[in-house]
Design a protein around this motif. Structure first.
Motif, short mmCIF file in Angstrom:
data_model
loop_
_atom_site.label_atom_id
_atom_site.label_comp_id
_atom_site.label_asym_id
_atom_site.label_seq_id
_atom_site.Cartn_x
_atom_site.Cartn_y
_atom_site.Cartn_z
N VAL A 136 -24.30 32.84 13.57
CA VAL A 136 -23.40 32.10 12.70
C VAL A 136 -24.10 30.92 12.03
O VAL A 136 -23.97 30.72 10.82
CB VAL A 136 -22.17 31.57 13.50
CG1 VAL A 136 -21.29 30.69 12.63
CG2 VAL A 136 -21.37 32.72 14.09
N ALA A 137 -24.84 30.14 12.82
CA ALA A 137 -25.43 28.92 12.26
C ALA A 137 -26.57 28.44 13.15
O ALA A 137 -26.59 28.71 14.35
CB ALA A 137 -24.37 27.82 12.14
N SER A 138 -27.48 27.71 12.53
CA SER A 138 -28.56 27.05 13.27
C SER A 138 -28.80 25.68 12.68
O SER A 138 -28.51 25.45 11.50
CB SER A 138 -29.85 27.86 13.20
OG SER A 138 -29.73 29.09 13.87
N ILE A 139 -29.35 24.80 13.51
CA ILE A 139 -29.68 23.47 13.04
C ILE A 139 -30.99 23.04 13.66
O ILE A 139 -31.24 23.29 14.84
CB ILE A 139 -28.54 22.47 13.35
CG1 ILE A 139 -28.79 21.12 12.68
CG2 ILE A 139 -28.31 22.33 14.84
CD1 ILE A 139 -27.56 20.24 12.62
N THR A 140 -31.85 22.44 12.85
CA THR A 140 -33.17 22.05 13.31
C THR A 140 -33.12 20.77 14.15
O THR A 140 -32.06 20.17 14.36
CB THR A 140 -34.10 21.85 12.11
OG1 THR A 140 -33.50 20.90 11.21
CG2 THR A 140 -34.32 23.16 11.37
N ILE A 141 -34.29 20.35 14.59
CA ILE A 141 -34.39 19.25 15.55
C ILE A 141 -33.70 17.98 15.04
O ILE A 141 -32.89 17.37 15.74
CB ILE A 141 -35.87 18.98 15.85
CG1 ILE A 141 -36.47 20.16 16.60
CG2 ILE A 141 -36.02 17.71 16.69
CD1 ILE A 141 -37.97 20.09 16.75
N SER A 142 -34.01 17.60 13.82
CA SER A 142 -33.46 16.36 13.29
C SER A 142 -32.07 16.53 12.72
O SER A 142 -31.40 15.54 12.42
CB SER A 142 -34.38 15.83 12.19
OG SER A 142 -34.38 16.73 11.11
N GLY A 143 -31.66 17.76 12.55
CA GLY A 143 -30.36 18.01 11.96
C GLY A 143 -30.38 18.06 10.44
O GLY A 143 -29.35 18.27 9.80
N GLY A 144 -31.56 17.92 9.86
CA GLY A 144 -31.64 17.86 8.42
C GLY A 144 -31.62 19.21 7.74
O GLY A 144 -31.47 19.30 6.53
N ARG A 145 -31.79 20.29 8.50
CA ARG A 145 -31.83 21.62 7.90
C ARG A 145 -30.84 22.54 8.61
O ARG A 145 -31.21 23.30 9.50
CB ARG A 145 -33.24 22.20 8.00
CG ARG A 145 -34.27 21.52 7.11
CD ARG A 145 -34.01 21.75 5.64
NE ARG A 145 -34.01 23.15 5.27
CZ ARG A 145 -35.10 23.84 4.95
NH1 ARG A 145 -36.27 23.27 4.97
NH2 ARG A 145 -34.99 25.10 4.61
N PRO A 146 -29.58 22.51 8.22
CA PRO A 146 -28.64 23.47 8.78
C PRO A 146 -28.72 24.80 8.04
O PRO A 146 -28.98 24.83 6.84
CB PRO A 146 -27.28 22.80 8.54
CG PRO A 146 -27.48 21.94 7.35
CD PRO A 146 -28.92 21.53 7.36
N TYR A 147 -28.51 25.87 8.75
CA TYR A 147 -28.50 27.20 8.19
C TYR A 147 -27.19 27.87 8.60
O TYR A 147 -26.78 27.78 9.76
CB TYR A 147 -29.67 28.03 8.72
CG TYR A 147 -31.03 27.46 8.39
CD1 TYR A 147 -31.64 26.53 9.22
CD2 TYR A 147 -31.71 27.84 7.22
CE1 TYR A 147 -32.88 25.99 8.92
CE2 TYR A 147 -32.95 27.31 6.92
CZ TYR A 147 -33.53 26.40 7.77
OH TYR A 147 -34.76 25.87 7.46
N LEU A 148 -26.57 28.55 7.66
CA LEU A 148 -25.28 29.19 7.92
C LEU A 148 -25.28 30.62 7.41
O LEU A 148 -25.85 30.91 6.36
CB LEU A 148 -24.16 28.41 7.24
CG LEU A 148 -23.89 27.01 7.79
CD1 LEU A 148 -23.21 26.14 6.76
CD2 LEU A 148 -23.05 27.10 9.04
N ALA A 149 -24.63 31.49 8.15
CA ALA A 149 -24.47 32.87 7.71
C ALA A 149 -23.62 32.91 6.45
O ALA A 149 -22.74 32.07 6.24
CB ALA A 149 -23.81 33.69 8.82
N ASN A 150 -23.87 33.92 5.63
CA ASN A 150 -23.13 34.04 4.37
C ASN A 150 -21.63 34.11 4.60
O ASN A 150 -20.84 33.59 3.81
CB ASN A 150 -23.58 35.29 3.62
CG ASN A 150 -24.98 35.14 3.05
OD1 ASN A 150 -25.47 34.02 2.86
ND2 ASN A 150 -25.63 36.26 2.79
N SER A 151 -21.24 34.73 5.70
CA SER A 151 -19.82 34.94 5.96
C SER A 151 -19.06 33.64 6.26
O SER A 151 -17.83 33.62 6.18
CB SER A 151 -19.64 35.91 7.13
OG SER A 151 -20.28 35.39 8.29
N VAL A 152 -19.78 32.58 6.59
CA VAL A 152 -19.11 31.32 6.96
C VAL A 152 -19.53 30.15 6.08
O VAL A 152 -18.95 29.06 6.17
CB VAL A 152 -19.36 30.96 8.44
CG1 VAL A 152 -18.93 32.11 9.34
CG2 VAL A 152 -20.80 30.58 8.69
#
Length: 116
Positions: A48-64
């Motif tokens: 569904v989602a991921s976030i890097t160490i600092s929180g500056g690069r969130p990644y989200l699935a297309n569906s959400v």
């Protein structure tokens, strides 16, 4: 030992919102990326989602994307998943995950049910 404990799930009507939390312990939280997955009944677990160490690069699935937001508070060793504009197809058990030295660690999950 590594522990991930999710909370915040529940029953919500379509269009509603929830905030899921994942409290982490047993490792250096600020040095690890974190991810959220979900598994609906009869379906495979999906990212569904991921976030890097600092929180500056969130990644989200297309569906959400555009409906869900992932964030983290390194001072609280917690990662969050804000769910909005929920749909019945978002019904699933939501899990958080981290990877340490090539080993995956999962929480026990929290149930989200979207229904009128």
């Amino acid at each position: 030992q590594v522990q991930l404990v999710e909370s915040g799930g529940g029953l919500v009507q379509p269009g509603g919102s929830l905030r899921l939390s994942c409290a982490a312990s047993g490792f250096t939280f600020s040095e690890n990326s974190m991810s959220w997955y979900r598994q609906a009944p009869g379906k495979e677990r999906e990212w569904v989602a991921s976030i890097t160490i600092s929180g500056g690069r969130p990644y989200l699935a297309n569906s959400v994307r555009g409906r869900f937001t992932v964030s983290r508070d390194n001072a609280k060793n917690t990662v969050y998943l804000q769910l909005a504009s929920l749909k019945p197809e978002d019904t699933a058990v939501y899990y958080c995950k981290t990877t340490l030295r090539s080993a995956d660690y999962w929480g026990q999950g929290t149930q989200v049910t979207v229904s009128s």
